[in-house]
Write a protein that holds these residues in place. Structure first.
Motif, PDB file in Angstrom:
ATOM      1  N   TYR A  46       0.865  -1.583   0.220  1.00  0.00           N
ATOM      2  CA  TYR A  46       0.203  -0.262   0.117  1.00  0.00           C
ATOM      3  C   TYR A  46       1.237   1.234   0.287  1.00  0.00           C
ATOM      4  CZ  TYR A  46      -2.544   3.405   1.885  1.00  0.00           C
ATOM      5  OH  TYR A  46      -3.683   4.930   2.091  1.00  0.00           O
ATOM      6  N   LYS A  47       1.898   1.475   0.628  1.00  0.00           N
ATOM      7  CA  LYS A  47       2.909   2.265   1.167  1.00  0.00           C
ATOM      8  C   LYS A  47       2.985   2.813  -0.419  1.00  0.00           C
ATOM      9  CE  LYS A  47       3.643   2.362   6.170  1.00  0.00           C
ATOM     10  NZ  LYS A  47       3.585   1.709   6.640  1.00  0.00           N
ATOM     11  N   GLN A  48       3.842   1.794  -1.003  1.00  0.00           N
ATOM     12  CA  GLN A  48       5.060   2.366  -2.316  1.00  0.00           C
ATOM     13  C   GLN A  48       4.018   2.341  -2.759  1.00  0.00           C
ATOM     14  OE1 GLN A  48       7.148  -1.331  -3.842  1.00  0.00           O
ATOM     15  NE2 GLN A  48       7.149  -2.306  -1.829  1.00  0.00           N
ATOM     16  N   GLY A  49       2.708   1.646  -2.601  1.00  0.00           N
ATOM     17  CA  GLY A  49       1.148   2.565  -4.324  1.00  0.00           C
ATOM     18  C   GLY A  49       1.314   3.652  -4.582  1.00  0.00           C
ATOM     19  N   LEU A  50       0.833   3.980  -2.943  1.00  0.00           N
ATOM     20  CA  LEU A  50       0.503   5.436  -2.911  1.00  0.00           C
ATOM     21  C   LEU A  50       1.329   6.908  -2.777  1.00  0.00           C
ATOM     22  CD1 LEU A  50      -1.633   7.212  -1.436  1.00  0.00           C
ATOM     23  CD2 LEU A  50      -0.682   6.649   0.962  1.00  0.00           C
ATOM     24  N   GLU A  51       3.174   5.783  -2.663  1.00  0.00           N
ATOM     25  CA  GLU A  51       3.891   6.793  -3.100  1.00  0.00           C
ATOM     26  C   GLU A  51       4.125   7.053  -4.640  1.00  0.00           C
ATOM     27  OE1 GLU A  51       6.475   9.098  -1.379  1.00  0.00           O
ATOM     28  OE2 GLU A  51       5.661   7.822  -0.457  1.00  0.00           O
TER      29      GLU A  51
END
Ligand code: SF4
Length: 498
Positions: A322-327
């Motif tokens: 999720y965090k990689q995607g959000l970034e």
């Protein structure tokens, strides 16, 4: 201290003069909670979801009445309803109005009505949560009698705005039932005059001109499944004959041409394979003309439980994804591509505005029954889509009854009350004193499915672990990377996806 009467056997109140002298110099606490968001920062959140990000130790200083009256912090705390110079805040009416706004969904009762018109499907997805039936088995279609009964119940809802969602299996394999239901609802609504919108949740592989013309005539939206690039989508969503990915993309294009670009949306499911490819999945959505994506973890129901190797992963792995995607999404926005993540947008609306999204998983009291209801293909009624998924593995805990029963028995009966009683986060151990309560919710079905307990234990809750970290992470970003990140987040809330 001068007025304390020392007594080894009992504790006495201080004398009245102590309170009189303190009353002149103290402020009064309003209900708020706090949560550490980094080594040196914490966030204070009040009952109506207003927040202040402050240095660690501020909550303690507030409670010990150490805040300087002449400081900006004091003024911020008063203006944002964390403390009050008077025992009862002068703007109590404003606080209560804001609280009612946050709980507005309670006023309308059930709005989303899901009709599972068939369990038949032309795919064999390894994460299928409803244990689909073979294409030829028409005994898995809903009967006209049950469809009529479900529609009658729907019109008894006090909600003025109704959403009708057709699901499966693949609902378009029973298009005759979809057509019948829409035409009947339209006819009855000439008397009821409700605002009704329709959605068909389809894999888009059997859309044809007849179906699309019907959708155009009744302004029906298409919600399809797209798991990312072909090598992920086809691995997750197996279809014999032509590969699913090519058919879905053709279906999306065809729908856009017939109905308009904004009439089709897509949902993805994160499998173990997807975890390695957040950027590729997001880029695929951008390439296919979508302005948003919902990075959704897999739900622990149905066939998904049987294929552990392909479907099981830790919440920490999902959070990483999720965090990689959000970034990556934030980088796209920085390059001028408007694109948003839906789960983040739902939470941000709760954090950055006085309003709230009616997203069932993040509601308290739970949105089960009070926001959503499911009429299954066999006539049984469930509290939510996930509830009927449990039933497909022979667990009927969330079955409210049969559609032929009276409305009161289904929507206000003992089972509905039991579910609602266990779905008030304000009363759940762990949630009741959590700073993120206003932004979060209760999920009795997930907790029952994973912990055999509708309330669940927050220390072992995958729901809590996911939400607590996502909300903390968003606050950390709002703090450290304010400016660009905050303005991007604001644009996600206020501008609809293309
Ligand atoms: S589920 Fe967890 S994050 Fe959500 S309100 Fe409860 S304790 Fe807080």
């Amino acid at each position: 201290m001068k007025n304390i009467i020392s007594n080894t056997y009992s504790r006495k109140f201080r004398g009245i003069s102590t309170f009189e002298s303190e009353a002149e110099s103290i402020y009064f606490l309003l209900p708020f909670k706090f949560h550490s968001i980094s080594i040196d920062r914490e966030v204070l959140v009040n009952e109506i979801g207003d927040y202040l990000i402050v240095p660690q130790g501020t909550a303690k200083a507030i409670v010990h009445r150490e805040i300087d009256f002449s400081s900006n912090l004091y003024r911020d705390l008063v203006a944002n309803f964390f403390i009050s110079p008077t025992p009862v805040p002068e703007l109590l009416n404003v606080i209560s109005t804001r609280y009612r706004t946050k709980k507005k969904s309670l006023g309308s009762f059930t709005s989303l009505h899901i009709f599972v018109v068939t369990l038949r499907c032309n795919h064999s997805c390894h994460y299928c949560q409803v244990s689909r039936a073979a294409e030829s088995k028409s005994e898995f279609d809903i009967s006209y009698k049950d469809l009529d009964a479900g529609i009658n119940h729907m019109f008894l809802s006090p909600s003025e705005e109704l959403t009708v969602e057709f699901q499966g299996g693949e609902p378009l394999l029973a298009f005759d039932k979809v057509r019948y239901a829409v035409e009947r609802i339209q006819l009855l609504n000439e008397d009821f005059k409700k605002e009704i919108s329709y959605v068909i949740c389809t894999n888009s592989t059997i859309l044809n001109d007849e179906i699309l013309l019907f959708c155009k005539n009744y302004n029906i939206l298409i919600s399809t499944s797209l798991d990312g690039p072909a090598f992920i989508h086809n691995a997750n969503r197996f279809k014999s004959g032509r590969a699913s990915y090519d058919l879905v993309i053709e279906g999306i294009d065809r729908t856009r041409q017939a109905l308009g670009h904004d009439k089709v949306s897509a949902l993805m499911t994160t499998t173990a394979l997807s975890l390695k490819y957040p950027k590729e999945i997001i880029d695929n959505y951008v390439e296919n003309g979508f302005g948003n994506i919902f990075l959704r973890p897999i739900s622990p129901y149905g066939f998904a439980l049987k294929n552990q190797k392909k479907n099981h992963y830790q919440t920490a792995e999902f959070l990483d994804f999720y965090k990689q995607g959000l970034e990556h999404i934030l980088n796209l926005n920085a390059q001028g591509v408007f694109f948003k993540e839906d789960y983040t947008s739902i939470i941000l609306q709760k954090i950055l505005t006085p309003f709230t999204e009616n997203y069932v998983d993040l509601q308290s009291p739970t949105g089960l029954v009070s926001s959503v209801i499911v009429f299954n293909y066999d006539g049984f009624v469930y509290a939510s889509d996930e509830s009927r998924m449990l039933a497909e593995i022979k667990d009927y805990t969330f079955q409210l009854g049969h559609v032929t029963q009276p409305y009161e028995e289904l929507f206000l009966g003992d089972k509905a009350k039991q579910i609602l009683n266990n779905g008030v986060a304000e009363c759940l151990a762990g949630c009741s004193d959590c700073a993120f309560l206003t932004y979060c919710g209760a999920d009795p079905v997930l907790h029952y499915a994973t912990q055999n307990d509708m309330q669940g234990h927050r220390a072992f809750s995958i729901f809590c672990k996911k939400n607590m970290e996502i909300i903390r992470y968003l606050f950390e970003m709002l703090d450290i990377r304010k400016g660009y990140v905050e303005s991007t987040f604001q644009s996600w809330i206020h501008k609809p996806a293309a």
